[in-house]
Design an enzyme around this catalytic site. Structure first.
Site, short mmCIF file in Angstrom:
data_model
loop_
_atom_site.label_atom_id
_atom_site.label_comp_id
_atom_site.label_asym_id
_atom_site.label_seq_id
_atom_site.Cartn_x
_atom_site.Cartn_y
_atom_site.Cartn_z
N LEU A 185 0.97 -1.17 0.04
CA LEU A 185 -0.10 -0.14 0.06
C LEU A 185 0.87 1.27 -0.07
O LEU A 185 1.48 1.35 0.84
CB LEU A 185 -0.98 -0.08 1.10
CG LEU A 185 -1.68 -1.26 1.29
CD1 LEU A 185 -2.63 -1.30 2.74
CD2 LEU A 185 -2.53 -1.53 0.09
N ARG A 226 2.32 15.07 6.64
CA ARG A 226 3.16 15.57 7.79
C ARG A 226 4.69 15.68 7.51
O ARG A 226 5.47 16.33 8.13
CB ARG A 226 3.07 14.72 8.87
CG ARG A 226 1.76 14.97 9.68
CD ARG A 226 1.69 14.09 10.95
NE ARG A 226 1.45 12.70 10.57
CZ ARG A 226 1.50 11.69 11.49
NH1 ARG A 226 2.07 11.93 12.85
NH2 ARG A 226 1.17 10.43 11.27
N ASN A 254 -0.25 -2.94 16.82
CA ASN A 254 -0.63 -3.65 15.45
C ASN A 254 0.54 -2.80 14.84
O ASN A 254 0.74 -1.61 14.48
CB ASN A 254 -1.77 -3.19 14.96
CG ASN A 254 -1.95 -3.59 13.57
OD1 ASN A 254 -1.40 -4.33 13.05
ND2 ASN A 254 -3.39 -3.49 13.02
N ASN A 310 40.72 23.99 -21.85
CA ASN A 310 40.14 23.10 -22.86
C ASN A 310 38.76 23.42 -23.51
O ASN A 310 38.25 22.81 -24.45
CB ASN A 310 39.84 21.57 -22.09
CG ASN A 310 38.82 22.01 -20.78
OD1 ASN A 310 38.56 23.00 -20.11
ND2 ASN A 310 37.81 20.94 -20.35
N SER A 359 55.24 25.68 -13.52
CA SER A 359 54.28 26.65 -12.70
C SER A 359 53.44 27.61 -13.50
O SER A 359 54.18 28.38 -14.08
CB SER A 359 54.56 27.07 -11.35
OG SER A 359 55.06 25.88 -10.62
N ARG A 387 56.12 33.55 -23.13
CA ARG A 387 56.03 34.67 -22.12
C ARG A 387 56.86 36.07 -22.64
O ARG A 387 57.58 35.93 -23.39
CB ARG A 387 56.02 34.48 -20.76
CG ARG A 387 57.63 34.17 -20.59
CD ARG A 387 57.84 33.50 -19.10
NE ARG A 387 59.19 33.36 -18.88
CZ ARG A 387 60.00 32.20 -18.42
NH1 ARG A 387 58.93 31.24 -18.19
NH2 ARG A 387 61.27 32.00 -18.03
#
Length: 453
Positions: free
Chosen positions: A7, A14, A167, A382, A401, A436
């Site tokens: 069921l 609630r 029950n 990317n 780096s 660079r």
């Protein structure tokens, strides 16, 4: 041979949620799936789920399970809900098991005990548990194993209220079930049809009703967020205990979250705060550091994940390590002895054996050759705004780096990239690439600008 009806039509007001109650997740899967799996463990001939509130969404969540769906269009109580399965089960001789979609802790062993009572001659069997505080529950009156009545609290005398056996909402019935359901009346304040009324109806027809005493924990239902958390805590405790019994070490186990789909091997060490989700698989001897999160991630034997690392859809081979504070996104593959350090992010990239990326780098859509060193601040650029492109770095290369590798681009074997370079063209094997501006020193410029000369 038996049929099983679950069921799952209740609204669950609630829970204060738009999501149907039975679909609220427990350890990564809907609450209803626990009831389904317990039912299927007993191999029923037929399995019916009665849906109502949010039925379309609930029915969608049932895909992949061998179930039939019955609909309760009006919410008129549990007996009315069960009656909606009659058209699907007409002609089935029984017996029938009936459980609720919001009691996910019921075990197949308990359900089998109910079924065995009916197979042995009882007309109806119900699961009962003893609660330290039974307030709000119907009390069970019995003689030995036979149930005489289920007395609702509002109708109970002080002596009956003192009874702690209640029950638990799981039942087994013989073939008389649907005839009995048509005799249930709605003469109550809510004008609803309730399953416990079947006790009296079965007894009137001379059929024996028996109780099976269960463990209170198993009967815990979920009607509120607090109860959801409580049930999840029970499931977690069961899982942790099972894995520790198989040789997994958990440091402060009560702080560790894991899902039933996760697989662990002996001698795995999990430190406090670890979260393991989805199809994560952790191999023998692996260590997962504090507050690491692994989702759909594979750690081969001997891999190590350090504190605060987040890995989703990643694969670490033996001897590989990640973290602390690393992020491995889907498609990140770290081969043997690869080390990815703090604040390194890897996405859809293959790092061959011995690659080192110690800190502060982004490697996306890249393949990095064995033994290569990735310096701090290195980025594989990317994405061009429309498409993703691949970066290929050869073996034993050294990427200085703060360099940017603008994909698509290739850096050769044993090549060097000078720190601070922006690489847009291929770097041949063994070459040094410097991209660079040349350094210029303007003597005295800084002092003149500050007016200190």
């Amino acid at each position: 041979m038996h049929a099983h009806v679950i069921l799952a039509a209740g609204q669950g007001t609630r829970m204060k949620s738009r999501l149907p109650k039975v679909l609220h997740p427990l350890l990564g899967k809907p609450m209803l799936h626990y009831a389904l799996e317990a039912a299927l463990a007993l191999k029923p001939e037929r399995l019916v789920v009665v849906v109502g509130h949010g039925g379309e969404v609930v029915a969608e969540a049932l895909k992949g399970y061998p179930v039939e769906v019955a609909w309760q269009q009006e919410q008129l109580g549990t007996a009315h809900a069960l009656l909606q399965a009659e058209s699907l089960l007409r002609g089935f001789p029984g017996p029938f098991l009936v459980t609720q979609g919001d009691t996910p802790l019921l075990t197949p062993e308990t359900l089998r005990a109910l079924l065995e009572r009916v197979e042995a001659g009882a007309g109806m069997a119900l699961l009962t548990v003893e609660l330290p505080d039974p307030t709000g529950y119907g009390r069970i009156l019995r003689e030995g194993e036979e149930v005489l009545a289920n007395v609702e609290e509002k109708d109970a005398s002080p002596e009956v209220k003192a009874i702690r056996e209640v029950n638990a909402g799981a039942y087994a019935f013989d073939g008389f079930l649907f005839q009995a359901l048509r005799e249930v009346r709605n003469e109550n304040a809510a004008r609803e049809y309730y399953l416990p009324d079947l006790i009296a109806i079965y007894r009137v027809h001379g059929k024996r009703v028996e109780a099976v005493r269960g463990v209170a924990e198993e009967a815990l239902g979920v009607n509120t967020r607090e109860e959801l958390a409580r049930v999840e805590g029970v499931l977690l405790k069961r899982l942790r205990r099972a894995w520790m019994q198989k040789g997994v070490r958990m440091v402060l186990p009560e702080t560790i979250y894991l899902e039933p789909s996760v697989e662990l091997a002996p001698d795995v060490v999990l430190w406090p705060g670890v979260v393991l989700k989805g199809k994560t698989r952790v191999g023998e001897g692996c260590e997962v550091g504090p507050y690491a999160v692994l989702e759909d991630t594979v750690l081969e034997p001997g891999a190590k994940v350090q504190a605060h690392t987040v890995a989703q859809g990643a694969h670490l081979h033996g001897g590989a390590s990640a973290g602390p504070f690393a992020r491995l996104r889907p498609g990140a593959v770290l081969r043997e002895e690869v080390h990815v350090g703090n604040f390194v992010e890897v996405k859809n990239s293959l790092l061959h054996p011995g690659v080192k990326a110690g800190h502060l780098a982004y490697l996306g859509d890249a393949e990095v050759g064995a033994g290569t060193n990735i310096g701090a601040g290195v980025i594989t650029a990317n994405y061009d705004g429309k498409r993703k492109h691949k970066t290929q770095i050869g073996e034993k290369a050294f990427i200085g780096s703060n360099s940017v590798l603008v994909a698509p681009v290739k850096v050769g074997n044993r090549a060097l990239v000078g720190a601070g370079s922006v690489i847009t063209q291929e770097v041949p094997d063994g070459a040094l690439a410097v991209a660079r501006g040349r350094q210029r020193n303007l003597e005295g410029y800084a002092l003149r600008k500050l007016g200190e000369e």
